[in-house]
Design a protein around this motif. Sequence first.
Motif, PDB file in Angstrom:
ATOM      1  N   GLY A  66      50.653   0.944 -32.787  1.00  0.00           N
ATOM      2  CA  GLY A  66      50.603  -0.115 -31.796  1.00  0.00           C
ATOM      3  C   GLY A  66      49.352  -0.016 -30.966  1.00  0.00           C
ATOM      4  N   ARG A  67      49.481  -0.118 -29.681  1.00  0.00           N
ATOM      5  CA  ARG A  67      48.325  -0.224 -28.788  1.00  0.00           C
ATOM      6  C   ARG A  67      48.154   1.032 -27.963  1.00  0.00           C
ATOM      7  NH1 ARG A  67      48.041  -4.522 -23.797  1.00  0.00           N
ATOM      8  NH2 ARG A  67      46.281  -3.601 -22.728  1.00  0.00           N
ATOM      9  N   HIS A  68      46.962   1.632 -28.012  1.00  0.00           N
ATOM     10  CA  HIS A  68      46.629   2.709 -27.088  1.00  0.00           C
ATOM     11  C   HIS A  68      46.281   2.071 -25.760  1.00  0.00           C
ATOM     12  CE1 HIS A  68      44.010   5.852 -25.291  1.00  0.00           C
ATOM     13  NE2 HIS A  68      44.965   6.611 -25.772  1.00  0.00           N
ATOM     14  N   ARG A  69      46.607   2.730 -24.672  1.00  0.00           N
ATOM     15  CA  ARG A  69      46.495   2.081 -23.374  1.00  0.00           C
ATOM     16  C   ARG A  69      45.054   1.755 -22.996  1.00  0.00           C
ATOM     17  NH1 ARG A  69      48.070   7.008 -19.262  1.00  0.00           N
ATOM     18  NH2 ARG A  69      46.627   8.562 -20.095  1.00  0.00           N
ATOM     19  N   HIS A  70      44.072   2.412 -23.646  1.00  0.00           N
ATOM     20  CA  HIS A  70      42.685   2.118 -23.327  1.00  0.00           C
ATOM     21  C   HIS A  70      42.006   1.342 -24.452  1.00  0.00           C
ATOM     22  CE1 HIS A  70      43.122   4.608 -19.862  1.00  0.00           C
ATOM     23  NE2 HIS A  70      43.348   5.685 -20.576  1.00  0.00           N
ATOM     24  N   LEU A 130      54.415   9.334 -41.673  1.00  0.00           N
ATOM     25  CA  LEU A 130      54.933  10.658 -41.985  1.00  0.00           C
ATOM     26  C   LEU A 130      54.179  11.670 -41.129  1.00  0.00           C
ATOM     27  CD1 LEU A 130      56.916  12.003 -44.093  1.00  0.00           C
ATOM     28  CD2 LEU A 130      54.843  12.508 -45.429  1.00  0.00           C
ATOM     29  N   HIS A 131      54.915  12.523 -40.425  1.00  0.00           N
ATOM     30  CA  HIS A 131      54.263  13.424 -39.492  1.00  0.00           C
ATOM     31  C   HIS A 131      55.007  14.744 -39.376  1.00  0.00           C
ATOM     32  CE1 HIS A 131      57.261  11.191 -37.110  1.00  0.00           C
ATOM     33  NE2 HIS A 131      57.294  12.249 -36.307  1.00  0.00           N
ATOM     34  N   VAL A 132      54.345  15.711 -38.763  1.00  0.00           N
ATOM     35  CA  VAL A 132      54.886  17.060 -38.583  1.00  0.00           C
ATOM     36  C   VAL A 132      54.751  17.453 -37.118  1.00  0.00           C
ATOM     37  CG1 VAL A 132      54.568  19.512 -39.124  1.00  0.00           C
ATOM     38  CG2 VAL A 132      54.324  17.806 -40.928  1.00  0.00           C
ATOM     39  N   HIS A 133      55.852  17.929 -36.529  1.00  0.00           N
ATOM     40  CA  HIS A 133      55.793  18.530 -35.197  1.00  0.00           C
ATOM     41  C   HIS A 133      55.597  20.034 -35.373  1.00  0.00           C
ATOM     42  CE1 HIS A 133      57.337  15.017 -32.827  1.00  0.00           C
ATOM     43  NE2 HIS A 133      57.770  14.678 -34.032  1.00  0.00           N
ATOM     44  N   ARG A 134      54.528  20.561 -34.813  1.00  0.00           N
ATOM     45  CA  ARG A 134      54.240  21.983 -35.001  1.00  0.00           C
ATOM     46  C   ARG A 134      55.150  22.888 -34.174  1.00  0.00           C
ATOM     47  NH1 ARG A 134      48.454  21.597 -33.107  1.00  0.00           N
ATOM     48  NH2 ARG A 134      47.815  19.649 -34.084  1.00  0.00           N
ATOM     49  N   THR A 195      54.537  14.013 -23.795  1.00  0.00           N
ATOM     50  CA  THR A 195      53.148  13.844 -23.355  1.00  0.00           C
ATOM     51  C   THR A 195      52.425  12.844 -24.236  1.00  0.00           C
ATOM     52  OG1 THR A 195      53.070  16.114 -22.510  1.00  0.00           O
ATOM     53  CG2 THR A 195      50.964  15.027 -22.934  1.00  0.00           C
ATOM     54  N   MET A 196      52.611  12.953 -25.547  1.00  0.00           N
ATOM     55  CA  MET A 196      51.990  12.004 -26.461  1.00  0.00           C
ATOM     56  C   MET A 196      52.465  10.583 -26.179  1.00  0.00           C
ATOM     57  SD  MET A 196      52.502   9.966 -29.321  1.00  0.00           S
ATOM     58  CE  MET A 196      54.065  10.572 -29.985  1.00  0.00           C
ATOM     59  N   LEU A 197      53.779  10.409 -25.971  1.00  0.00           N
ATOM     60  CA  LEU A 197      54.315   9.078 -25.673  1.00  0.00           C
ATOM     61  C   LEU A 197      53.660   8.487 -24.423  1.00  0.00           C
ATOM     62  CD1 LEU A 197      58.189   9.294 -26.214  1.00  0.00           C
ATOM     63  CD2 LEU A 197      56.544   7.969 -27.540  1.00  0.00           C
ATOM     64  N   GLN A 225      44.404  11.030 -33.002  1.00  0.00           N
ATOM     65  CA  GLN A 225      43.814  12.113 -32.213  1.00  0.00           C
ATOM     66  C   GLN A 225      44.763  12.581 -31.119  1.00  0.00           C
ATOM     67  OE1 GLN A 225      40.783  13.543 -32.946  1.00  0.00           O
ATOM     68  NE2 GLN A 225      41.436  15.094 -31.455  1.00  0.00           N
ATOM     69  N   LEU A 226      45.431  11.650 -30.424  1.00  0.00           N
ATOM     70  CA  LEU A 226      46.394  12.024 -29.383  1.00  0.00           C
ATOM     71  C   LEU A 226      47.527  12.862 -29.957  1.00  0.00           C
ATOM     72  CD1 LEU A 226      46.744   8.836 -27.143  1.00  0.00           C
ATOM     73  CD2 LEU A 226      45.860  11.077 -26.473  1.00  0.00           C
TER      74      LEU A 226
END
Length: 240
Positions: A66-70, A130-134, A195-197, A225-226
Amino acid sequence: MTQAIERGTDGRLAEADLLAGTRNASLPQKGVEHPDEIEVERIQIHRINSPHTIIRFPLSACPWLGRHRHSRHRQQKDQTAMTMTPGTITGKELFWFNNTLVAIHVSSAAGEDGTCVVEHRMPYGDSPPLHVHRREDEVFHILDGRLRFQIDGSERFAEAGETVIAPKGLPHTYRVESREGARTLTITRGSDFETMLRQASRSAEQPELPPQMQPTPEIIAALVQLCAENGIDIVGPPLG
């Protein structure tokens, strides 16, 4: 076990590999020559007996941001009628995260264990990459709707009243399969996800889903990147 991945001379993976959820991650680099691709740098996700190879993949395979705030964006009208179960979110912090509505019920800063509880309202077809939480397990409790989960290569469906866990270190994603959308509680322990959210969202203008939109290359690069900065690695496309 390390999975061998074949590339062509231009470094691309076959579309079938992407759709199969090949475990790969991408991060943006400067000087991208092709606007439909994100060039990546090599990193290593530390997981016993299962290193992940880093790739690049075309934006056409990633309709999930979606949209990054900046970031600037373009909107398109949602042509699908949407009915979401209201729920009680009065007085909660509300954010528009990509094409979804997020309500922070319990912040990770509220207790010593860092438990975070987020209500997530999503439209039909919504699917993160698809993602991984470390560092964090991710628990989903379905309040309304039906979702298809993919966790470490295995798929399952979950409906209202069911709870699903995606352990840290395992690639996972989901897709909303109910036409009316879905509503979940997402529970994590630690501040990475929250924090990412907060960094990748904007304050919701009203307590409903945001106008649906398509991502730009800048939006995708910023969110990838975030995520990486907050212990979350993008390793493949969303579910189709």
